[in-house]
Design an enzyme around this catalytic site. Sequence first.
Site, PDB file in Angstrom:
ATOM      1  N   LYS A  73       0.826  -1.214   0.000  1.00  0.00           N
ATOM      2  CA  LYS A  73       0.000   0.000   0.000  1.00  0.00           C
ATOM      3  C   LYS A  73       0.857   1.259   0.000  1.00  0.00           C
ATOM      4  CE  LYS A  73      -4.438  -1.576   1.739  1.00  0.00           C
ATOM      5  NZ  LYS A  73      -5.516  -1.378   2.709  1.00  0.00           N
ATOM      6  N   LYS A 131      -5.154 -12.941  -8.113  1.00  0.00           N
ATOM      7  CA  LYS A 131      -6.441 -12.978  -7.410  1.00  0.00           C
ATOM      8  C   LYS A 131      -7.346 -11.874  -7.979  1.00  0.00           C
ATOM      9  CE  LYS A 131      -7.996 -11.311  -2.997  1.00  0.00           C
ATOM     10  NZ  LYS A 131      -7.700 -10.703  -1.734  1.00  0.00           N
ATOM     11  N   LYS A 153     -11.039  -6.058  -6.246  1.00  0.00           N
ATOM     12  CA  LYS A 153     -12.103  -5.093  -6.508  1.00  0.00           C
ATOM     13  C   LYS A 153     -11.540  -3.798  -7.066  1.00  0.00           C
ATOM     14  CE  LYS A 153     -12.623  -3.502  -1.677  1.00  0.00           C
ATOM     15  NZ  LYS A 153     -13.557  -3.398  -0.550  1.00  0.00           N
TER      16      LYS A 153
END
Length: 342
Positions: free
Chosen positions: A118, A200, A203
């Site tokens: 992040k 994966k 979203k």
Amino acid sequence: MTQAHTARPIVLSGAQPTGQLTIGNYYGALRNWVAMQQDYDCLFCIVDLHALTVRQDPKQLRQWILDLAALYLACGIDPDRSIVFVQSHVPAHGELAWLLSTFTQIGELERMTQFKDKSLRHKHNINAGLFTYPVLMAADILLYGTHKVPVGEDQKQHLELTRDIALRVNNLYGPVFQVPEPLIAAEGARVKDLQDPTKKMSKTAEAELARVMILDDPRDILKKFKKAVTDSRAEIRFDEEQQPGVTNLLDLWCAATGRGREAALGHFSHHQYGKLKVETAEAVIANLEPVQARFRELSADRAALERILAAGAIRARQRAETTMKTVLETLGLPLDPGRFHG
Ligand code: TRP
């Protein structure tokens, strides 16, 4: 009021209200949460404080919180059986996070891969909250005496840290915290990106075609599946290495129909990719349509949703206060008689 003593072990999980959820969240998390209500005493949290580690638009955030609540319920979480609540409705989350931060080493937080990822993605805003995110998550979990935490692979490291913090406190002061265990979703429940099936499904994926949202229009779902990346082998089999796209579709078909791998091969092995794509889409749509219909109903009555969350907050706060009383006493902080009466 004392803690409700149920014989069932306690499960807590949560999701951030930062946008729509994907079918990866559905098959990997939400649908399993719904099933867990059978055997566990469940709490499902909307972790809005965590969402603030990335800058949010206040109006949008408020809407996303209600949307996520509606989605939990639409998927089948029953607010009479489980506690559905918003993290910021229970002040003890932030309070306990502070206390736990004094039992957490900077070096431990620096090792968190999600923090490292992040920080790279939000270079302009590497705030202290992003750094201490896992401590707040530890507070979420430890506040409720949680036995099991259903999480994806990506949250395993945070759960390990939660366990380490809990054990550290217990070693110093005696059994203050229940030490939680992870419940990692089964392999088949890990839905991959439709455009890059080695990753994966996320979203936040850049490409719209890469991800199918729970609330996507069925026509869009079909379109996304038809455009899913496969390979040129023209062979339908489970082979994650050589044929990740086909394997992902097969796994999804199994997840959506509740049938096993044998059945999937029997059904598809002598057919073309087109059939696999369309039938997987149809099976997914069949799962999602009732969820979407309930979501629309629930969203139409905002006041009712707010009442459910208010009731969840009361129940969550009662339990949280029991833990806070123990923790404050343990650490030598004087109990405020105005807060803890009786
Ligand atoms: N960090 C989790 C995620 O991003 C969300 C979360 C916050 C959570 N607190 C939690 C999950 C407690 C399980 C238990 O997915």
